[in-house]
Design a protein around this motif. Structure first.
Motif, PDB file in Angstrom:
ATOM      1  N   LEU A 165       3.541  10.340  -6.818  1.00 46.46           N
ATOM      2  CA  LEU A 165       4.601  10.865  -7.677  1.00 46.46           C
ATOM      3  C   LEU A 165       4.114  11.039  -9.111  1.00 46.46           C
ATOM      4  O   LEU A 165       4.458  12.024  -9.781  1.00 46.46           O
ATOM      5  N   GLY A 166       3.302  10.095  -9.575  1.00 47.54           N
ATOM      6  CA  GLY A 166       2.760  10.204 -10.927  1.00 47.54           C
ATOM      7  C   GLY A 166       1.879  11.420 -11.101  1.00 47.54           C
ATOM      8  O   GLY A 166       2.018  12.176 -12.074  1.00 47.54           O
ATOM      9  N   LEU A 167       0.968  11.637 -10.146  1.00 51.17           N
ATOM     10  CA  LEU A 167       0.086  12.800 -10.219  1.00 51.17           C
ATOM     11  C   LEU A 167       0.862  14.104 -10.053  1.00 51.17           C
ATOM     12  O   LEU A 167       0.586  15.089 -10.740  1.00 51.17           O
ATOM     13  N   ALA A 168       1.831  14.100  -9.136  1.00 55.93           N
ATOM     14  CA  ALA A 168       2.642  15.301  -8.934  1.00 55.93           C
ATOM     15  C   ALA A 168       3.413  15.659 -10.202  1.00 55.93           C
ATOM     16  O   ALA A 168       3.499  16.828 -10.582  1.00 55.93           O
ATOM     17  N   SER A 169       3.967  14.647 -10.864  1.00 57.18           N
ATOM     18  CA  SER A 169       4.701  14.888 -12.107  1.00 57.18           C
ATOM     19  C   SER A 169       3.766  15.414 -13.191  1.00 57.18           C
ATOM     20  O   SER A 169       4.123  16.347 -13.933  1.00 57.18           O
ATOM     21  N   VAL A 194       0.838  -1.203   0.000  1.00 56.33           N
ATOM     22  CA  VAL A 194       0.000   0.000   0.000  1.00 56.33           C
ATOM     23  C   VAL A 194       0.871   1.251   0.000  1.00 56.33           C
ATOM     24  O   VAL A 194       0.604   2.211  -0.742  1.00 56.33           O
ATOM     25  N   SER A 195       1.920   1.248   0.813  1.00 56.38           N
ATOM     26  CA  SER A 195       2.817   2.407   0.880  1.00 56.38           C
ATOM     27  C   SER A 195       3.475   2.666  -0.468  1.00 56.38           C
ATOM     28  O   SER A 195       3.570   3.824  -0.913  1.00 56.38           O
ATOM     29  N   LEU A 196       3.916   1.601  -1.132  1.00 54.69           N
ATOM     30  CA  LEU A 196       4.549   1.746  -2.440  1.00 54.69           C
ATOM     31  C   LEU A 196       3.546   2.253  -3.473  1.00 54.69           C
ATOM     32  O   LEU A 196       3.877   3.109  -4.309  1.00 54.69           O
ATOM     33  N   ALA A 197       2.315   1.732  -3.405  1.00 53.72           N
ATOM     34  CA  ALA A 197       1.279   2.174  -4.339  1.00 53.72           C
ATOM     35  C   ALA A 197       0.960   3.652  -4.134  1.00 53.72           C
ATOM     36  O   ALA A 197       0.812   4.413  -5.102  1.00 53.72           O
ATOM     37  N   VAL A 198       0.865   4.083  -2.870  1.00 46.13           N
ATOM     38  CA  VAL A 198       0.617   5.498  -2.571  1.00 46.13           C
ATOM     39  C   VAL A 198       1.749   6.360  -3.121  1.00 46.13           C
ATOM     40  O   VAL A 198       1.510   7.409  -3.735  1.00 46.13           O
ATOM     41  N   LEU A 199       2.987   5.905  -2.938  1.00 50.84           N
ATOM     42  CA  LEU A 199       4.144   6.658  -3.416  1.00 50.84           C
ATOM     43  C   LEU A 199       4.125   6.795  -4.935  1.00 50.84           C
ATOM     44  O   LEU A 199       4.328   7.893  -5.476  1.00 50.84           O
ATOM     45  N   VAL A 200       3.868   5.682  -5.637  1.00 51.35           N
ATOM     46  CA  VAL A 200       3.881   5.697  -7.099  1.00 51.35           C
ATOM     47  C   VAL A 200       2.771   6.598  -7.647  1.00 51.35           C
ATOM     48  O   VAL A 200       2.999   7.417  -8.547  1.00 51.35           O
ATOM     49  N   VAL A 201       1.559   6.455  -7.105  1.00 54.73           N
ATOM     50  CA  VAL A 201       0.429   7.261  -7.581  1.00 54.73           C
ATOM     51  C   VAL A 201       0.665   8.743  -7.276  1.00 54.73           C
ATOM     52  O   VAL A 201       0.433   9.611  -8.133  1.00 54.73           O
TER      53      VAL A 201
END
Length: 207
Positions: A85-89, A76-83
């Motif tokens: 970062l993706g939205l921020a980018s 879950v933590s990794l999924a939150v990080l990826v999503v």
């Protein structure tokens, strides 16, 4: 008097130009808001999982988390990080294109390097805590190192990020004393504070 005011206005404009030339100013407030909403969703999933498996987040060394539960939390933590970062980018690149600014230059590189060093150290430290089964300090450590990363990188972007970093740092230090509120502190730090900061940044610089 008018001449003096004009001179002050000119100096202020020169200072703004110099500040923009040395800082990465394409960071979007929507990035913070989206990251906060993603963190809240992740926290809700974790809370649901703990409830479904009758796991009480007591914040002590005897917290009964098996390998399966730890793997789920890490996923879950990794999924939150990826999503996040993706939205921020996405929002940052969109704003840079609208303002006809470069997204990858010396300023953005300095920002990423200064963010990455504390974040990498924090990630390794959290891995060490997991290795030694000191689970109750993982959430506070994430907040502390994230706050340090924001403070370290704030000199290369909006100075407002420094205040967010200070809030994250203070929240992490407090939750390291009151460990039973680790999950709540994580939710506030990565969720609520990001939304508030993102909204303030958006209305201050993008409206």
């Amino acid at each position: 008097m008018n001449q003096q005011q004009d001179q002050l206005a000119t100096l202020h404009e020169i200072r703004n130009i110099m500040d923009r030339s040395s800082r990465f100013i394409s960071l979007s407030g929507l990035s913070g808001i989206s990251a906060g909403l993603t963190a809240l969703a992740g926290a809700a999933v974790v809370q649901w999982y703990l409830g479904e498996h009758n796991i009480a987040y007591r914040g002590n060394a005897d917290m009964p988390l098996h390998q399966e539960a730890i793997l789920f939390l890490l996923t879950v933590s990794l999924a939150v990080l990826v999503v996040a970062l993706g939205l921020a980018s996405f929002f940052t690149i969109r704003r840079a294109r609208r303002n006809k600014q470069r997204i990858w230059d010396g300023k953005s590189q300095c920002l990423l390097v200064n963010l990455a060093i504390p974040l990498a150290a924090g990630g390794i430290f959290c891995a060490v805590l997991l290795y030694h089964s000191i689970l109750y300090l993982v959430a506070p450590a994430m907040l502390v190192f994230y706050g340090l990363a924001l403070i370290n990188g704030s000199k290369y972007t909006f100075s407002d990020i420094r205040y967010l970093g200070i809030c994250e740092l203070v929240l992490g230090l407090l939750s390291s004393f009151f460990v039973s509120y680790g999950l709540l502190s994580w939710t506030i730090g990565f969720g609520v504070l990001h939304i508030v900061y993102g909204a303030l940044l958006y209305f201050k610089y993008e409206r």
